[in-house]
Design an enzyme around this catalytic site. Sequence first.
Site, short mmCIF file in Angstrom:
data_model
loop_
_atom_site.label_atom_id
_atom_site.label_comp_id
_atom_site.label_asym_id
_atom_site.label_seq_id
_atom_site.Cartn_x
_atom_site.Cartn_y
_atom_site.Cartn_z
CB SER A 100 -0.82 0.02 1.20
OG SER A 100 -1.46 1.21 1.32
CE1 TYR A 128 -4.42 -3.28 4.65
CE2 TYR A 128 -3.71 -1.12 4.34
CZ TYR A 128 -4.19 -2.34 3.60
OH TYR A 128 -3.77 -2.33 2.36
#
Length: 258
Positions: free
Chosen positions: A150, A163
């Site tokens: 990400s 996360y």
Amino acid sequence: MTTTLRHEGKTALVTGGSRGIGQAISRRLAREGALVAVHYGYNHEAAERTVKEIEAEGGRAFPVHAELGVPGDADTLWEAFDRALADRGAQPGVDILVNNAGITMPRPIAQVTEAEYDRVFAVNAKAPFFIIQRALDRLRDGGRIVNVSSVATRVAFPAIVAYTMTKAALDYLTLSLAQELGPRGITVNTVAPGYTETEINPTLSIPEIRQRYSQASVFSRLGTPVDIADVVSFVASDDARWVTGQWIDASGGVHLGV
């Protein structure tokens, strides 16, 4: 089928390959000639649907079930993969491994419980580690490992801290493995999406947030799963044979001015 079958004769495994970005990756690799194992954790119908869509496009695929984030998950996954190949009369082994499966944790640090922390790390960081470990004897020389991370690992984003920590761990795994597996001609790279139109991000249904995320890209739109799949397909191909250990931004230029 596309006119460029650059993955012809290859076997690929895409974790979380039945929905969202994973589904787009599975379909793209299959369109370019790969036999694709579409991994799923819970949604058998979605996996079967993805396989049927691939076959309707002239590709080859089969579903593989394994719940991730539980003890023995990597062994369960690879045993199911091996059985499915044998059932099809296909040669054992894998050429392309895409670690795409993941869960989100949309909470700031003050709200994350130990159980939630353990769960997100088990699925997003521990599972890929041992999936790769168990893949080493199956992965053919000259193969490809692609880890889906990400763009959040490069900016401060407190709302999803746990996360993002898991994805940062995956980024380092890419770097280390690229050096270790280089002598076998195996490349290892990270592809990092930005704000992408998938069901993993329920906040996109809120107009104000959707607009803000869209405007974060220099193209003033959200990414699509196909945008990410196209990059993964390149990295997994022989065209990217001289690219390894890299963190590839596939965010549409998110936060370039920050």
